[in-house]
Design a protein around this motif. Sequence first.
Motif, short mmCIF file in Angstrom:
data_model
loop_
_atom_site.label_atom_id
_atom_site.label_comp_id
_atom_site.label_asym_id
_atom_site.label_seq_id
_atom_site.Cartn_x
_atom_site.Cartn_y
_atom_site.Cartn_z
N PRO A 27 147.41 61.11 27.80
CA PRO A 27 148.76 61.93 29.27
C PRO A 27 147.95 61.29 30.53
O PRO A 27 148.86 61.66 31.03
N VAL A 28 147.12 61.29 30.24
CA VAL A 28 146.35 61.32 31.77
C VAL A 28 147.28 60.13 32.46
O VAL A 28 147.83 60.41 34.24
N GLU A 30 149.82 59.02 31.96
CA GLU A 30 151.50 58.86 31.11
C GLU A 30 152.56 59.89 32.66
O GLU A 30 152.63 59.42 33.58
N TRP A 31 151.12 61.02 32.96
CA TRP A 31 151.32 61.62 34.06
C TRP A 31 151.37 61.48 35.56
O TRP A 31 151.89 61.12 36.62
N PRO A 34 154.30 57.91 36.51
CA PRO A 34 155.92 59.15 35.68
C PRO A 34 156.81 58.02 35.41
O PRO A 34 157.64 58.96 34.51
#
Length: 79
Positions: A27-28, A30-31, A34
Amino acid sequence: MPTVREADESEVAAVSAALTRAFEEEPVTEWMLPQRTRRRSRRELMFALDLRIFVLPHGGLVTTADDDHRGLVGACLTL
């Protein structure tokens, strides 16, 4: 039987590709990255730069190679 040894500059591409696959759904990153269409190539570049700038100069990358198949099996890195 795999052999554990210190990795060198010639293996940065293989290790960064393996790290990219390992962190595919993390997730990190991916953030941080973007744009889905460019995320994989940018993540691979990010890992390659980290390896070249922070890890390899300090002897922080160890890899295992499969002696029978001459392929990268895994890697461990320290920052």
